[in-house]
Motif scaffolding. Sequence first.
Motif, PDB file in Angstrom:
ATOM      1  N   THR A 169     -51.773  51.088  94.887  1.00 26.53           N
ATOM      2  CA  THR A 169     -51.992  51.690  93.400  1.00 26.53           C
ATOM      3  C   THR A 169     -50.951  52.357  93.061  1.00 26.53           C
ATOM      4  OG1 THR A 169     -53.638  52.884  92.135  1.00 26.53           O
ATOM      5  CG2 THR A 169     -53.140  53.785  94.194  1.00 26.53           C
ATOM      6  N   ASP A 170     -50.520  52.856  91.712  1.00 28.75           N
ATOM      7  CA  ASP A 170     -49.711  53.609  91.392  1.00 28.75           C
ATOM      8  C   ASP A 170     -50.385  54.654  90.254  1.00 28.75           C
ATOM      9  OD1 ASP A 170     -47.040  52.715  92.243  1.00 28.75           O
ATOM     10  OD2 ASP A 170     -47.845  50.867  91.249  1.00 28.75           O
ATOM     11  N   SER A 171     -49.965  55.854  90.122  1.00 25.15           N
ATOM     12  CA  SER A 171     -50.320  56.869  89.199  1.00 25.15           C
ATOM     13  C   SER A 171     -49.107  57.639  88.451  1.00 25.15           C
ATOM     14  CB  SER A 171     -51.374  57.738  89.942  1.00 25.15           C
ATOM     15  OG  SER A 171     -51.868  58.609  88.846  1.00 25.15           O
ATOM     16  N   VAL A 172     -49.244  57.410  87.132  1.00 17.89           N
ATOM     17  CA  VAL A 172     -48.186  58.274  86.329  1.00 17.89           C
ATOM     18  C   VAL A 172     -48.711  59.883  86.090  1.00 17.89           C
ATOM     19  CG1 VAL A 172     -46.641  58.433  84.613  1.00 17.89           C
ATOM     20  CG2 VAL A 172     -47.127  56.092  85.756  1.00 17.89           C
ATOM     21  N   SER A 173     -47.977  60.731  86.187  1.00 17.13           N
ATOM     22  CA  SER A 173     -48.190  62.025  85.847  1.00 17.13           C
ATOM     23  C   SER A 173     -48.357  62.256  84.481  1.00 17.13           C
ATOM     24  CB  SER A 173     -47.240  62.981  86.451  1.00 17.13           C
ATOM     25  OG  SER A 173     -45.754  62.905  85.621  1.00 17.13           O
ATOM     26  N   PRO A 174     -49.185  63.271  84.073  1.00 18.33           N
ATOM     27  CA  PRO A 174     -49.345  63.520  82.639  1.00 18.33           C
ATOM     28  C   PRO A 174     -47.821  64.079  82.115  1.00 18.33           C
ATOM     29  CG  PRO A 174     -50.876  64.877  83.793  1.00 18.33           C
ATOM     30  CD  PRO A 174     -50.024  64.144  84.637  1.00 18.33           C
ATOM     31  N   GLY A 218     -45.440  61.687  81.980  1.00 18.21           N
ATOM     32  CA  GLY A 218     -44.731  60.469  82.517  1.00 18.21           C
ATOM     33  C   GLY A 218     -43.356  60.867  83.528  1.00 18.21           C
ATOM     34  N   GLU A 219     -43.179  62.261  83.771  1.00 20.34           N
ATOM     35  CA  GLU A 219     -42.128  62.492  84.824  1.00 20.34           C
ATOM     36  C   GLU A 219     -42.051  62.011  86.099  1.00 20.34           C
ATOM     37  OE1 GLU A 219     -39.332  66.299  85.643  1.00 20.34           O
ATOM     38  OE2 GLU A 219     -41.088  66.677  84.368  1.00 20.34           O
ATOM     39  N   TYR A 220     -43.319  62.062  86.715  1.00 15.21           N
ATOM     40  CA  TYR A 220     -43.453  61.537  88.053  1.00 15.21           C
ATOM     41  C   TYR A 220     -44.337  60.231  88.310  1.00 15.21           C
ATOM     42  CZ  TYR A 220     -41.758  66.329  88.553  1.00 15.21           C
ATOM     43  OH  TYR A 220     -41.020  67.342  88.472  1.00 15.21           O
ATOM     44  N   THR A 221     -44.188  59.400  89.309  1.00 16.71           N
ATOM     45  CA  THR A 221     -44.900  58.384  89.700  1.00 16.71           C
ATOM     46  C   THR A 221     -45.396  58.671  91.049  1.00 16.71           C
ATOM     47  OG1 THR A 221     -43.985  57.084  88.098  1.00 16.71           O
ATOM     48  CG2 THR A 221     -45.050  55.922  89.649  1.00 16.71           C
ATOM     49  N   VAL A 222     -46.521  58.288  91.258  1.00 17.63           N
ATOM     50  CA  VAL A 222     -47.029  58.226  92.844  1.00 17.63           C
ATOM     51  C   VAL A 222     -47.451  56.666  92.998  1.00 17.63           C
ATOM     52  CG1 VAL A 222     -48.997  58.997  94.430  1.00 17.63           C
ATOM     53  CG2 VAL A 222     -48.010  60.653  92.690  1.00 17.63           C
ATOM     54  N   HIS A 223     -46.961  56.367  94.225  1.00 18.56           N
ATOM     55  CA  HIS A 223     -47.483  54.926  94.684  1.00 18.56           C
ATOM     56  C   HIS A 223     -47.983  55.077  95.885  1.00 18.56           C
ATOM     57  CE1 HIS A 223     -46.999  50.741  95.328  1.00 18.56           C
ATOM     58  NE2 HIS A 223     -46.278  50.902  96.659  1.00 18.56           N
ATOM     59  N   ALA A 224     -49.001  54.396  96.145  1.00 23.51           N
ATOM     60  CA  ALA A 224     -49.829  54.174  97.687  1.00 23.51           C
ATOM     61  C   ALA A 224     -49.795  52.906  97.801  1.00 23.51           C
ATOM     62  CB  ALA A 224     -51.057  55.119  97.394  1.00 23.51           C
ATOM     63  N   GLU A 225     -49.800  52.448  99.269  1.00 22.19           N
ATOM     64  CA  GLU A 225     -49.839  51.212  99.665  1.00 22.19           C
ATOM     65  C   GLU A 225     -50.553  51.406 101.142  1.00 22.19           C
ATOM     66  OE1 GLU A 225     -46.698  48.252  98.504  1.00 22.19           O
ATOM     67  OE2 GLU A 225     -46.418  48.621 100.961  1.00 22.19           O
ATOM     68  N   THR A 226     -51.432  50.339 101.419  1.00 20.17           N
ATOM     69  CA  THR A 226     -52.061  50.164 102.696  1.00 20.17           C
ATOM     70  C   THR A 226     -51.643  48.932 103.093  1.00 20.17           C
ATOM     71  OG1 THR A 226     -54.054  51.631 102.010  1.00 20.17           O
ATOM     72  CG2 THR A 226     -54.305  50.214 103.925  1.00 20.17           C
ATOM     73  N   VAL A 227     -51.061  48.968 104.643  1.00 27.79           N
ATOM     74  CA  VAL A 227     -50.545  47.814 105.060  1.00 27.79           C
ATOM     75  C   VAL A 227     -51.597  47.655 106.493  1.00 27.79           C
ATOM     76  CG1 VAL A 227     -48.514  46.852 106.164  1.00 27.79           C
ATOM     77  CG2 VAL A 227     -48.474  48.221 104.238  1.00 27.79           C
ATOM     78  N   ILE A 269     -55.943  59.467  93.793  1.00 35.24           N
ATOM     79  CA  ILE A 269     -54.732  60.099  93.226  1.00 35.24           C
ATOM     80  C   ILE A 269     -55.474  60.667  91.864  1.00 35.24           C
ATOM     81  CG2 ILE A 269     -52.507  59.931  92.325  1.00 35.24           C
ATOM     82  CD1 ILE A 269     -52.082  57.677  94.111  1.00 35.24           C
ATOM     83  N   THR A 270     -55.216  61.978  91.961  1.00 38.58           N
ATOM     84  CA  THR A 270     -55.492  62.730  90.540  1.00 38.58           C
ATOM     85  C   THR A 270     -54.361  63.617  90.292  1.00 38.58           C
ATOM     86  OG1 THR A 270     -57.952  62.590  91.223  1.00 38.58           O
ATOM     87  CG2 THR A 270     -57.370  64.061  89.394  1.00 38.58           C
ATOM     88  N   TRP A 271     -54.168  63.608  88.923  1.00 41.52           N
ATOM     89  CA  TRP A 271     -53.177  64.882  88.465  1.00 41.52           C
ATOM     90  C   TRP A 271     -54.002  65.954  87.744  1.00 41.52           C
ATOM     91  CZ3 TRP A 271     -48.092  64.668  89.593  1.00 41.52           C
ATOM     92  CH2 TRP A 271     -47.504  63.714  90.167  1.00 41.52           C
ATOM     93  N   ALA A 272     -53.853  67.144  88.438  1.00 36.24           N
ATOM     94  CA  ALA A 272     -54.513  68.323  87.881  1.00 36.24           C
ATOM     95  C   ALA A 272     -53.666  68.874  86.884  1.00 36.24           C
ATOM     96  CB  ALA A 272     -55.048  69.147  88.934  1.00 36.24           C
ATOM     97  N   GLY A 273     -52.544  68.543  86.977  1.00 33.94           N
ATOM     98  CA  GLY A 273     -51.556  68.926  85.789  1.00 33.94           C
ATOM     99  C   GLY A 273     -50.428  68.303  85.848  1.00 33.94           C
ATOM    100  N   PRO A 274     -49.441  68.370  85.061  1.00 30.99           N
ATOM    101  CA  PRO A 274     -47.821  67.831  85.005  1.00 30.99           C
ATOM    102  C   PRO A 274     -47.304  67.941  86.286  1.00 30.99           C
ATOM    103  CG  PRO A 274     -48.067  68.984  83.046  1.00 30.99           C
ATOM    104  CD  PRO A 274     -49.491  69.572  83.797  1.00 30.99           C
TER     105      PRO A 274
END
Length: 120
Positions: free
Chosen positions: A21-26, A28-37, A82-87
């Motif tokens: 999954t991917d999640s973009v910060s409020p 759009g300055e940051y992106t989080v990527h998570a991956e299970t292998v 993944i949750t963005w609590a702020g920017p």
Amino acid sequence: MLAFLFLLNGCESDQAVVWRTDSVSPGGEYTVHAETVQQSGPGNAWISTTVTLRQLGQKAGVHILDLSHDLLPRPPGSAVDITWAGPRHLVLVWAPGSEVGFQAGKAIEVDIDAMPRRQE
């Protein structure tokens, strides 16, 4: 010689991405990527999740969380919430039974709260 080739072929690793999954910060300055292998094979089976944080315009991300799920009977459906609590405030909540290999508290000016998910 032929027997050796069959034996060598049987030792080949078998990896598959079972969740991502991917999640973009409020903002759009940051992106989080998570991956299970999931890795399977004789004597070397494992399941792990890696989470990375990347700033807009950067090619490479920074590892912020590594989890092992070897003690779980099956791969977690959603290994990390993944949750963005702020920017610049990220909250990561992982599946119960997962073992933390690495956890960052701050990266690239982003504060990171990370904790196991409550069992219901």
